[in-house]
Design a protein around this motif. Structure first.
Motif, PDB file in Angstrom:
ATOM      1  N   MET A  73      -7.529  -0.558  -3.135  1.00 43.64           N
ATOM      2  CA  MET A  73      -6.956  -1.539  -2.220  1.00 43.64           C
ATOM      3  C   MET A  73      -6.010  -2.449  -2.986  1.00 43.64           C
ATOM      4  N   GLN A  74      -4.893  -2.740  -2.362  1.00 43.88           N
ATOM      5  CA  GLN A  74      -3.950  -3.669  -2.972  1.00 43.88           C
ATOM      6  C   GLN A  74      -4.444  -5.094  -2.788  1.00 43.88           C
ATOM      7  N   LYS A  75      -3.983  -5.975  -3.672  1.00 45.21           N
ATOM      8  CA  LYS A  75      -4.418  -7.374  -3.568  1.00 45.21           C
ATOM      9  C   LYS A  75      -4.060  -7.924  -2.199  1.00 45.21           C
ATOM     10  N   GLY A  76      -4.907  -8.848  -1.735  1.00 42.95           N
ATOM     11  CA  GLY A  76      -4.679  -9.461  -0.435  1.00 42.95           C
ATOM     12  C   GLY A  76      -5.963  -9.689   0.332  1.00 42.95           C
ATOM     13  N   LEU A  77      -5.811 -10.179   1.549  1.00 39.43           N
ATOM     14  CA  LEU A  77      -6.932 -10.507   2.426  1.00 39.43           C
ATOM     15  C   LEU A  77      -7.345  -9.276   3.233  1.00 39.43           C
ATOM     16  N   TYR A  78      -8.640  -9.018   3.257  1.00 36.16           N
ATOM     17  CA  TYR A  78      -9.189  -7.924   4.053  1.00 36.16           C
ATOM     18  C   TYR A  78     -10.201  -8.501   5.031  1.00 36.16           C
ATOM     19  N   GLN A  79     -10.008  -8.199   6.309  1.00 36.43           N
ATOM     20  CA  GLN A  79     -10.926  -8.687   7.336  1.00 36.43           C
ATOM     21  C   GLN A  79     -11.104  -7.661   8.457  1.00 36.43           C
ATOM     22  N   ASP A  80     -10.912  -6.400   8.106  1.00 39.54           N
ATOM     23  CA  ASP A  80     -10.991  -5.337   9.097  1.00 39.54           C
ATOM     24  C   ASP A  80     -12.185  -4.414   8.912  1.00 39.54           C
ATOM     25  N   TYR A  81     -13.207  -4.888   8.232  1.00 37.52           N
ATOM     26  CA  TYR A  81     -14.416  -4.094   8.040  1.00 37.52           C
ATOM     27  C   TYR A  81     -15.543  -4.726   8.839  1.00 37.52           C
ATOM     28  N   TYR A  82     -16.335  -3.862   9.470  1.00 38.02           N
ATOM     29  CA  TYR A  82     -17.411  -4.323  10.342  1.00 38.02           C
ATOM     30  C   TYR A  82     -18.677  -3.531  10.055  1.00 38.02           C
ATOM     31  N   TRP A  83     -19.826  -4.178  10.300  1.00 43.18           N
ATOM     32  CA  TRP A  83     -21.093  -3.460  10.319  1.00 43.18           C
ATOM     33  C   TRP A  83     -21.702  -3.678  11.692  1.00 43.18           C
ATOM     34  N   ASP A  84     -22.027  -2.577  12.364  1.00 40.51           N
ATOM     35  CA  ASP A  84     -22.568  -2.647  13.720  1.00 40.51           C
ATOM     36  C   ASP A  84     -24.094  -2.637  13.769  1.00 40.51           C
ATOM     37  N   GLY A  85     -24.741  -2.657  12.586  1.00 42.64           N
ATOM     38  CA  GLY A  85     -26.198  -2.675  12.559  1.00 42.64           C
ATOM     39  C   GLY A  85     -26.814  -1.285  12.551  1.00 42.64           C
ATOM     40  N   ARG A  86     -25.989  -0.274  12.329  1.00 42.39           N
ATOM     41  CA  ARG A  86     -26.507   1.099  12.263  1.00 42.39           C
ATOM     42  C   ARG A  86     -26.648   1.541  10.812  1.00 42.39           C
ATOM     43  N   ASN A  87     -27.611   2.422  10.585  1.00 42.92           N
ATOM     44  CA  ASN A  87     -27.776   2.984   9.249  1.00 42.92           C
ATOM     45  C   ASN A  87     -26.855   4.202   9.094  1.00 42.92           C
ATOM     46  N   GLY A  90     -26.741   6.728  11.908  1.00 41.98           N
ATOM     47  CA  GLY A  90     -26.299   6.304  13.238  1.00 41.98           C
ATOM     48  C   GLY A  90     -27.338   5.587  14.066  1.00 41.98           C
ATOM     49  N   ARG A  91     -28.496   5.303  13.477  1.00 43.37           N
ATOM     50  CA  ARG A  91     -29.562   4.599  14.220  1.00 43.37           C
ATOM     51  C   ARG A  91     -29.518   3.106  13.911  1.00 43.37           C
ATOM     52  N   PHE A  92     -29.850   2.298  14.896  1.00 36.30           N
ATOM     53  CA  PHE A  92     -29.892   0.855  14.674  1.00 36.30           C
ATOM     54  C   PHE A  92     -31.037   0.507  13.723  1.00 36.30           C
ATOM     55  N   VAL A  93     -30.770  -0.403  12.809  1.00 36.80           N
ATOM     56  CA  VAL A  93     -31.787  -0.837  11.860  1.00 36.80           C
ATOM     57  C   VAL A  93     -32.746  -1.801  12.552  1.00 36.80           C
ATOM     58  N   LEU A  94     -33.876  -2.042  11.907  1.00 36.38           N
ATOM     59  CA  LEU A  94     -34.849  -3.012  12.418  1.00 36.38           C
ATOM     60  C   LEU A  94     -34.323  -4.425  12.250  1.00 36.38           C
ATOM     61  N   ASN A  95     -34.848  -5.337  13.055  1.00 36.81           N
ATOM     62  CA  ASN A  95     -34.520  -6.747  12.872  1.00 36.81           C
ATOM     63  C   ASN A  95     -34.870  -7.158  11.456  1.00 36.81           C
TER      64      ASN A  95
END
Length: 121
Positions: A73-87, A90-95
């Motif tokens: 990745m080139q230097k700079g701001l990155y804000q386009d990564y997300y975690w949806d709570g899946r492992n 593809g299954r949702f993780v526990l609380n």
């Protein structure tokens, strides 16, 4: 817009200020977040070009999911990564509380940053 009865006369939407520093800028929001209804956005600022790996772990160090693996990745701001709570399957993780781990290799040095993220339902 003015906020009646407040000592601070104005209210605005959510604002996030990121410093131009890797450690200070590594964050995620919302935190906690509701898996299945929203995603937690992950942000960081790279002051120099780097190879980046971003993973999710349990508090006892078990791998949950790799979001980015050894990506240049080139230097700079990155804000386009997300975690949806899946492992990774593809299954949702526990609380509970998990770690976001950001590994950065730049200019012959390695950096590892950790941030806690809470998943609720």
């Amino acid at each position: 817009e003015p906020l009646e009865g407040s000592s601070f006369p104005f209210v605005s939407g959510k604002v996030t200020i990121l410093l131009r520093d890797l450690s200070a800028s590594f964050a995620n929001y919302p935190n906690p977040f509701v898996a299945g209804r929203e995603k937690s956005r992950i942000t960081f600022y790279l002051p120099v070009d780097a190879s980046v790996t971003l993973r999710v772990f349990t508090l006892d160090g078990k791998s949950v999911k790799t979001l980015v693996e050894r990506r240049f990745m080139q230097k700079g701001l990155y804000q386009d990564y997300y975690w949806d709570g899946r492992n990774g399957r593809g299954r949702f993780v526990l609380n509970g509380v998990y770690y976001l781990v950001l590994d950065v290799e730049a200019a012959g040095r390695s950096y590892r940053l950790k941030r806690k993220v809470a998943v609720v339902r």
